[in-house]
Design an enzyme around this catalytic site. Structure first.
Site, mmCIF file in Angstrom:
data_model
loop_
_atom_site.group_PDB
_atom_site.id
_atom_site.type_symbol
_atom_site.label_atom_id
_atom_site.label_comp_id
_atom_site.label_asym_id
_atom_site.label_seq_id
_atom_site.Cartn_x
_atom_site.Cartn_y
_atom_site.Cartn_z
ATOM 1 N N HIS A 131 -10.890 17.115 20.889
ATOM 2 C CA HIS A 131 -11.321 16.904 19.502
ATOM 3 C C HIS A 131 -12.344 15.781 19.569
ATOM 4 O O HIS A 131 -12.039 14.599 19.398
ATOM 5 C CB HIS A 131 -10.128 16.495 18.633
ATOM 6 C CG HIS A 131 -10.521 16.082 17.236
ATOM 7 N ND1 HIS A 131 -11.252 16.878 16.396
ATOM 8 C CD2 HIS A 131 -10.274 14.934 16.546
ATOM 9 C CE1 HIS A 131 -11.430 16.248 15.243
ATOM 10 N NE2 HIS A 131 -10.854 15.062 15.314
ATOM 11 N N HIS A 138 -12.576 34.564 12.249
ATOM 12 C CA HIS A 138 -11.592 34.072 13.202
ATOM 13 C C HIS A 138 -12.326 33.538 14.427
ATOM 14 O O HIS A 138 -13.101 34.260 15.062
ATOM 15 C CB HIS A 138 -10.623 35.182 13.594
ATOM 16 C CG HIS A 138 -9.878 35.748 12.422
ATOM 17 N ND1 HIS A 138 -8.748 35.150 11.898
ATOM 18 C CD2 HIS A 138 -10.134 36.821 11.639
ATOM 19 C CE1 HIS A 138 -8.330 35.838 10.855
ATOM 20 N NE2 HIS A 138 -9.153 36.863 10.673
ATOM 21 N N GLY A 159 -3.462 3.566 12.924
ATOM 22 C CA GLY A 159 -4.329 3.159 14.015
ATOM 23 C C GLY A 159 -5.623 2.594 13.480
ATOM 24 O O GLY A 159 -5.887 2.612 12.273
ATOM 25 N N ALA A 160 -6.438 2.089 14.387
ATOM 26 C CA ALA A 160 -7.742 1.563 13.997
ATOM 27 C C ALA A 160 -8.639 2.714 13.562
ATOM 28 O O ALA A 160 -8.586 3.812 14.114
ATOM 29 C CB ALA A 160 -8.377 0.821 15.172
ATOM 30 N N PRO A 168 -8.362 8.458 19.381
ATOM 31 C CA PRO A 168 -8.703 9.782 19.903
ATOM 32 C C PRO A 168 -7.440 10.615 20.101
ATOM 33 O O PRO A 168 -6.580 10.267 20.909
ATOM 34 C CB PRO A 168 -9.417 9.502 21.217
ATOM 35 C CG PRO A 168 -8.874 8.185 21.653
ATOM 36 C CD PRO A 168 -8.552 7.411 20.407
ATOM 37 N N VAL A 169 -7.323 11.696 19.343
ATOM 38 C CA VAL A 169 -6.040 12.382 19.193
ATOM 39 C C VAL A 169 -5.504 12.950 20.498
ATOM 40 O O VAL A 169 -4.293 12.920 20.746
ATOM 41 C CB VAL A 169 -6.144 13.475 18.113
ATOM 42 C CG1 VAL A 169 -7.066 14.605 18.532
ATOM 43 C CG2 VAL A 169 -4.763 14.011 17.757
ATOM 44 N N ARG A 198 -14.792 8.690 19.115
ATOM 45 C CA ARG A 198 -13.326 8.686 19.094
ATOM 46 C C ARG A 198 -12.775 8.019 20.347
ATOM 47 O O ARG A 198 -11.741 7.356 20.306
ATOM 48 C CB ARG A 198 -12.809 10.118 18.967
ATOM 49 C CG ARG A 198 -13.159 10.787 17.651
ATOM 50 C CD ARG A 198 -12.628 12.204 17.608
ATOM 51 N NE ARG A 198 -12.970 12.885 16.356
ATOM 52 C CZ ARG A 198 -14.030 13.655 16.198
ATOM 53 N NH1 ARG A 198 -14.851 13.854 17.218
ATOM 54 N NH2 ARG A 198 -14.272 14.242 15.049
ATOM 55 N N ARG A 211 -13.810 23.977 10.538
ATOM 56 C CA ARG A 211 -15.235 23.711 10.303
ATOM 57 C C ARG A 211 -16.091 24.830 10.888
ATOM 58 O O ARG A 211 -17.069 25.280 10.274
ATOM 59 C CB ARG A 211 -15.617 22.375 10.940
ATOM 60 C CG ARG A 211 -15.087 21.149 10.215
ATOM 61 C CD ARG A 211 -15.303 19.880 11.025
ATOM 62 N NE ARG A 211 -14.925 18.691 10.262
ATOM 63 C CZ ARG A 211 -14.610 17.526 10.797
ATOM 64 N NH1 ARG A 211 -14.597 17.395 12.123
ATOM 65 N NH2 ARG A 211 -14.290 16.500 10.037
ATOM 66 N N LYS A 257 0.841 -1.208 0.000
ATOM 67 C CA LYS A 257 0.000 0.000 0.000
ATOM 68 C C LYS A 257 0.866 1.244 0.000
ATOM 69 O O LYS A 257 0.634 2.187 -0.777
ATOM 70 C CB LYS A 257 -0.904 -0.010 1.238
ATOM 71 C CG LYS A 257 -1.790 1.230 1.409
ATOM 72 C CD LYS A 257 -2.910 1.257 0.398
ATOM 73 C CE LYS A 257 -4.036 2.202 0.801
ATOM 74 N NZ LYS A 257 -3.653 3.601 0.920
ATOM 75 N N ASP A 312 -11.547 21.189 13.614
ATOM 76 C CA ASP A 312 -12.825 21.643 14.167
ATOM 77 C C ASP A 312 -12.955 23.162 14.053
ATOM 78 O O ASP A 312 -14.026 23.681 13.729
ATOM 79 C CB ASP A 312 -12.937 21.235 15.637
ATOM 80 C CG ASP A 312 -12.702 19.761 15.846
ATOM 81 O OD1 ASP A 312 -13.677 19.016 15.981
ATOM 82 O OD2 ASP A 312 -11.525 19.363 15.884
ATOM 83 N N TYR A 362 10.526 1.937 9.709
ATOM 84 C CA TYR A 362 10.804 2.849 10.820
ATOM 85 C C TYR A 362 12.181 3.499 10.735
ATOM 86 O O TYR A 362 12.373 4.624 11.186
ATOM 87 C CB TYR A 362 10.656 2.123 12.158
ATOM 88 C CG TYR A 362 9.221 1.881 12.560
ATOM 89 C CD1 TYR A 362 8.374 2.936 12.848
ATOM 90 C CD2 TYR A 362 8.718 0.587 12.656
ATOM 91 C CE1 TYR A 362 7.047 2.717 13.218
ATOM 92 C CE2 TYR A 362 7.396 0.349 13.024
ATOM 93 C CZ TYR A 362 6.575 1.418 13.297
ATOM 94 O OH TYR A 362 5.262 1.205 13.653
ATOM 95 N N THR A 417 -13.064 10.293 6.952
ATOM 96 C CA THR A 417 -12.715 11.676 6.629
ATOM 97 C C THR A 417 -11.217 11.740 6.339
ATOM 98 O O THR A 417 -10.424 11.100 7.024
ATOM 99 C CB THR A 417 -13.026 12.626 7.803
ATOM 100 O OG1 THR A 417 -12.191 12.298 8.913
ATOM 101 C CG2 THR A 417 -14.477 12.512 8.231
#
Length: 319
Positions: free
Chosen positions: A181, A174, A85-86, A127-128, A94, A157, A46, A154, A71, A236
């Protein structure tokens, strides 16, 4: 074919060549931000396929080389972006991902550190906020060198939806989303402005509705956007790749840009020992300074609640 140029100040390593990782490489190439990109994935075919596809467009852009690696190719990178990650599934939050991805990071971070303990690590995987915290603890890197993509997307958005509501360019809006997140994120209406004018002063003269109900709808759309996109197309990646490219640009070009990245809190609004997003000055050192700007009481309370929500999850982790 691998590129072996040493001491390339614009070398980026991307761990994970899925939708987000590959699209991030594309965004970095098209914008001329990176000149050397190593794509690293457990699925080597891939990564090789993505590298080939990207390189075939090299005649249309500024010089950049992309290659599939392992690596060891983290060596010499100034920024290491983690998208592996998953994936988040429909109806899955998340935070539901935390246990699966923490185990992946326990294997991945030590491998990265073997070859590069000087780069800035930019975590994008969800989850970041929690995975940024996990990376900080596992890597032993200084706090300024571990960054999460946080609520940069976010906030974009948020600005985009306000711009559509008010019919002005998003670049003239702004505003920030702070905190997690995720579901406990907080829109900071008190600091939002259009062309330097607060919304409370701008709305009466713009002839478009932006009352409390409109604001609630905008905030709800920001919070649920990812769920809707995942339901409709599976994942996304376009907008988040652009958000990541924006962060990397600020690092490599030493911009001192203010971005709502996720980083370790050290007493901001009374919050400590958790990674969250606040407006932050980002430059070649990574996190230069986390800004503690004046919030209204409801926003500050929301930020503290967001921190507590994440802390409850990290308590269940073994690091």
């Amino acid at each position: 074919m691998k590129c072996y140029r040493e001491n390339d100040p614009n070398k980026i390593a991307i761990i994970g060549a899925g939708g987000v990782g590959a699209t991030t490489a594309y965004a970095l190439m098209v914008q001329g931000i990176a000149s050397q990109i190593a794509l690293i994935d457990i699925n080597k075919d891939k990564a090789e396929g993505e590298a080939m596809d990207l390189n075939h467009g090299s005649s249309f852009i500024k010089p950049a080389e992309v290659y599939a690696g392992d690596y060891s190719d983290c060596k010499g990178a100034n920024v290491i972006i983690i998208t592996a990650g998953a994936n988040q599934k429909p109806d899955e939050t998340r935070l539901d991902l935390v246990k699966k991805n923490t185990e992946i990071f326990k294997e991945m971070i030590p491998e990265i550190m073997k070859y590069n303990d000087n780069a800035i690590i930019l975590v994008v995987s969800n989850p970041v906020d929690i995975l940024t915290y996990v990376t900080l603890k596992l890597s032993g890197l200084p706090k300024n060198k571990v960054i999460g993509s946080g609520t940069v997307l976010d906030s974009s958005r948020f600005r985009s939806l306000i711009s559509r509501n008010c019919e002005v360019a998003a670049s003239n809006v702004h505003g920030y989303i702070i905190g997690e997140h995720g579901d406990s994120e907080v829109p900071v209406w008190s600091l939002t402005n259009i062309a330097g004018t607060s919304l409370d002063n701008y709305c009466p003269v713009c002839n478009y509705n932006c009352g409390n109900e409109d604001r609630k709808e905008i905030a709800h759309k920001v919070k649920t956007s990812a769920y809707q996109i995942i339901e409709k197309k599976g994942s996304t990646f376009y907008a988040v790749a652009l958000a990541v490219a924006r962060i990397v640009r600020s690092i490599l070009r030493d911009e001192n840009s203010i971005l709502t990245v996720s980083s370790l809190m050290e007493g901001q609004y009374g919050v400590e020992d958790i990674c969250l997003s606040l407006p932050t000055i980002v430059n070649s050192s990574g996190i230069k300074r986390v800004l503690e700007l004046p919030l209204d009481p409801e926003e500050e309370s929301g930020f503290i609640n967001s921190a507590n929500t994440l802390k409850e999850t990290t308590k269940k982790l073994t690091l």
